[in-house]
Design a protein around this motif. Structure first.
Motif, PDB file in Angstrom:
ATOM      1  N   SER A 174     -12.989 -11.760  -4.174  1.00 42.33           N
ATOM      2  CA  SER A 174     -12.953 -10.953  -5.130  1.00 42.33           C
ATOM      3  C   SER A 174     -12.883 -11.683  -6.562  1.00 42.33           C
ATOM      4  O   SER A 174     -12.094 -12.587  -6.793  1.00 42.33           O
ATOM      5  CB  SER A 174     -11.735  -9.712  -4.729  1.00 42.33           C
ATOM      6  OG  SER A 174     -12.199  -9.387  -3.489  1.00 42.33           O
ATOM      7  N   ILE A 195      -1.923  -5.931  -6.213  1.00 39.56           N
ATOM      8  CA  ILE A 195      -2.928  -6.581  -6.605  1.00 39.56           C
ATOM      9  C   ILE A 195      -2.832  -7.379  -8.020  1.00 39.56           C
ATOM     10  O   ILE A 195      -3.260  -8.539  -8.078  1.00 39.56           O
ATOM     11  CB  ILE A 195      -4.065  -5.509  -6.898  1.00 39.56           C
ATOM     12  CG1 ILE A 195      -4.431  -4.901  -5.605  1.00 39.56           C
ATOM     13  CG2 ILE A 195      -5.191  -5.961  -7.727  1.00 39.56           C
ATOM     14  CD1 ILE A 195      -5.463  -3.829  -5.798  1.00 39.56           C
ATOM     15  N   SER A 237       0.724  -1.254  -0.015  1.00 36.85           N
ATOM     16  CA  SER A 237       0.065  -0.048  -0.070  1.00 36.85           C
ATOM     17  C   SER A 237       0.819   1.218  -0.209  1.00 36.85           C
ATOM     18  O   SER A 237       0.360   2.438  -0.226  1.00 36.85           O
ATOM     19  CB  SER A 237      -0.954   0.166   1.270  1.00 36.85           C
ATOM     20  OG  SER A 237      -0.183   0.040   2.445  1.00 36.85           O
ATOM     21  N   GLY A 295      -9.497  -9.230  -1.834  1.00 39.26           N
ATOM     22  CA  GLY A 295      -9.094  -7.861  -1.608  1.00 39.26           C
ATOM     23  C   GLY A 295      -9.344  -7.353  -0.109  1.00 39.26           C
ATOM     24  O   GLY A 295     -10.539  -7.534   0.386  1.00 39.26           O
ATOM     25  N   GLN A 306      -6.030  -4.073  -1.047  1.00 40.39           N
ATOM     26  CA  GLN A 306      -6.777  -3.380  -1.777  1.00 40.39           C
ATOM     27  C   GLN A 306      -6.789  -1.800  -1.637  1.00 40.39           C
ATOM     28  O   GLN A 306      -6.967  -1.147  -2.877  1.00 40.39           O
ATOM     29  CB  GLN A 306      -8.405  -4.144  -2.076  1.00 40.39           C
ATOM     30  CG  GLN A 306      -8.893  -3.556  -3.103  1.00 40.39           C
ATOM     31  CD  GLN A 306     -10.382  -3.922  -3.423  1.00 40.39           C
ATOM     32  OE1 GLN A 306     -10.813  -4.844  -2.579  1.00 40.39           O
ATOM     33  NE2 GLN A 306     -11.165  -3.617  -4.463  1.00 40.39           N
ATOM     34  N   LEU A 342     -10.734  -6.803  -9.738  1.00 40.91           N
ATOM     35  CA  LEU A 342     -10.463  -6.288  -8.594  1.00 40.91           C
ATOM     36  C   LEU A 342      -9.585  -5.152  -8.736  1.00 40.91           C
ATOM     37  O   LEU A 342      -8.791  -5.153  -9.551  1.00 40.91           O
ATOM     38  CB  LEU A 342      -9.593  -7.117  -7.545  1.00 40.91           C
ATOM     39  CG  LEU A 342      -8.996  -6.769  -6.250  1.00 40.91           C
ATOM     40  CD1 LEU A 342     -10.049  -6.329  -5.201  1.00 40.91           C
ATOM     41  CD2 LEU A 342      -8.047  -7.728  -5.616  1.00 40.91           C
ATOM     42  N   ASP A 343      -9.875  -3.858  -8.157  1.00 41.99           N
ATOM     43  CA  ASP A 343      -9.083  -2.425  -8.617  1.00 41.99           C
ATOM     44  C   ASP A 343      -8.565  -2.055  -7.156  1.00 41.99           C
ATOM     45  O   ASP A 343      -9.318  -2.255  -6.175  1.00 41.99           O
ATOM     46  CB  ASP A 343      -9.719  -1.644  -9.476  1.00 41.99           C
ATOM     47  CG  ASP A 343      -9.047  -0.768 -10.319  1.00 41.99           C
ATOM     48  OD1 ASP A 343      -7.951  -0.659  -9.993  1.00 41.99           O
ATOM     49  OD2 ASP A 343      -9.569   0.175 -10.816  1.00 41.99           O
ATOM     50  N   ALA A 344      -7.670  -1.355  -7.595  1.00 46.45           N
ATOM     51  CA  ALA A 344      -7.189  -0.396  -6.226  1.00 46.45           C
ATOM     52  C   ALA A 344      -8.187   0.553  -5.775  1.00 46.45           C
ATOM     53  O   ALA A 344      -8.949   1.288  -6.453  1.00 46.45           O
ATOM     54  CB  ALA A 344      -5.858   0.480  -6.514  1.00 46.45           C
TER      55      ALA A 344
END
Length: 342
Positions: free
Chosen positions: A319, A92, A9, A108, A80, A323-325
């Protein structure tokens, strides 16, 4: 469940293998501190490139140290959000590739949720509990009623506590990361030497504010330039004392208001010796069951991501490959994913 978890992150590339969301078989962290130190803080673009270089290696090391073959994994958990978008996407993408290649489910996980539940890797904590999440980007108080069930009680209205530590460290010429440097100096200083303000301490809310405290340090340095020399230890100790007092008294107010006598302190700033000491004194005096994980689990790591990750996968919450940030992802929004899980 045998789970591989990934965390990317911010400026730590991490991977861990965790059994049943409780037993750490391996935990590997590749730090970028040396890379970002010359800039005095994290540079997002550089962080993303460093993650790209490190992610495959930390996964390989985590599996080797755990003595686990990829084919033995039963699931993948990955941070995520919240965090730096580019950095998150590296983890990811790696998690998606592993999930697809191994044919195992993917989920996520919220980074802050991981911090709040990291203590379960050391000991069980009964729900509900009050949690203080305090780091470079967050200073929040939560009521935690279960995995995925979080209610925000208070939060910072400006700088997070960890951000304030780093900014003040930069003001007085200390290296990055500033929180560690200030804590080290504070150990040799007088916390009562300088009376810095305690913002929002008596405003009747559970919110925090640290921007004005940073300004107060700057004003003091302008009036007392000698503080950068022999008085540096006292300045660091006095600043740290102010931050810790605000964090502790606001947390104490939340405990008193809710009547919940269980408290978890989590996040990178929970490594700070002054905060750990202040919270222990409060807990001992008021009969509060305090849980603070060891420093390695308070700092960013992937093992903490496996705690909620295991829970979600065990309950069929997964997920997809879309799956996206989520650079911004409030914990309050997690309840919707639980559905009928009890």
């Amino acid at each position: 469940m045998l789970l591989l978890s990934l965390e990317s992150s911010c400026d730590e590339t991490a991977a861990a293998v965790v059994k049943d969301g409780r037993t750490i078989l391996s935990s590997v962290v590749a730090s970028q501190i040396a890379v970002h130190a010359e800039y005095g803080g994290v540079v997002p673009e550089i962080a993303s490139r460093q993650h790209l270089e490190a992610v495959s290696l930390v996964v390989e090391q985590a599996l080797d140290k755990a003595g686990v073959a990829p084919s033995q994994l039963e699931g993948i958990a990955v941070t995520q959000g919240p965090g730096l978008a580019g950095a998150l996407l590296v983890g990811i993408s790696a998690a998606k590739g592993l999930s697809l290649g191994l044919g195992v489910p993917l989920v996520g996980v919220n980074h802050i949720e991981g911090h709040l539940l990291a203590v379960f890797l050391e000991q069980p904590v009964e729900f509900p509990f009050i949690a203080l999440a305090v780091s470079g980007g967050h200073s929040h108080l939560y009521r935690v009623d279960g995995v995925g069930r979080y209610t925000t009680l208070g939060q910072t209205v400006d700088d997070a506590a960890g951000e304030a530590f780093d900014k003040v460290a930069k003001l007085i010429g200390l290296p990055y990361p500033g929180g560690v440097a200030i804590d080290r100096l504070a150990a040799e200083g007088d916390p009562k030497a300088i009376k810095f303000p305690r913002p929002l301490l008596h405003d009747g809310t559970f919110n925090f504010s640290f921007s004005g405290l940073k300004t107060a340090v700057l004003t003091h340095l302008q009036k007392h330039p000698e503080a950068r020399g022999a008085g540096l230890n006292d300045l660091a100790a006095s600043f740290q004392e102010a931050v810790c007092e605000v964090l502790t008294k606001k947390t104490a107010a939340a405990v008193a208001a809710t009547g919940i006598k269980r408290l978890v302190v989590a996040g990178g700033v929970a490594c700070n010796s002054g905060l750990r000491r202040s919270m222990r004194l409060f807990a001992d005096k008021n009969g509060v069951e305090l849980s603070i994980a060891k420093p390695a689990l308070c700092a960013d790591n992937a093992a903490m991501i496996a705690v909620p990750g295991d829970f979600y996968l065990q309950h069929g919450i997964t997920s997809g490959f879309d799956l996206d940030a989520l650079p911004v992802w409030p914990l309050d929004r997690l309840a919707a994913r639980l559905g009928e899980v009890r």
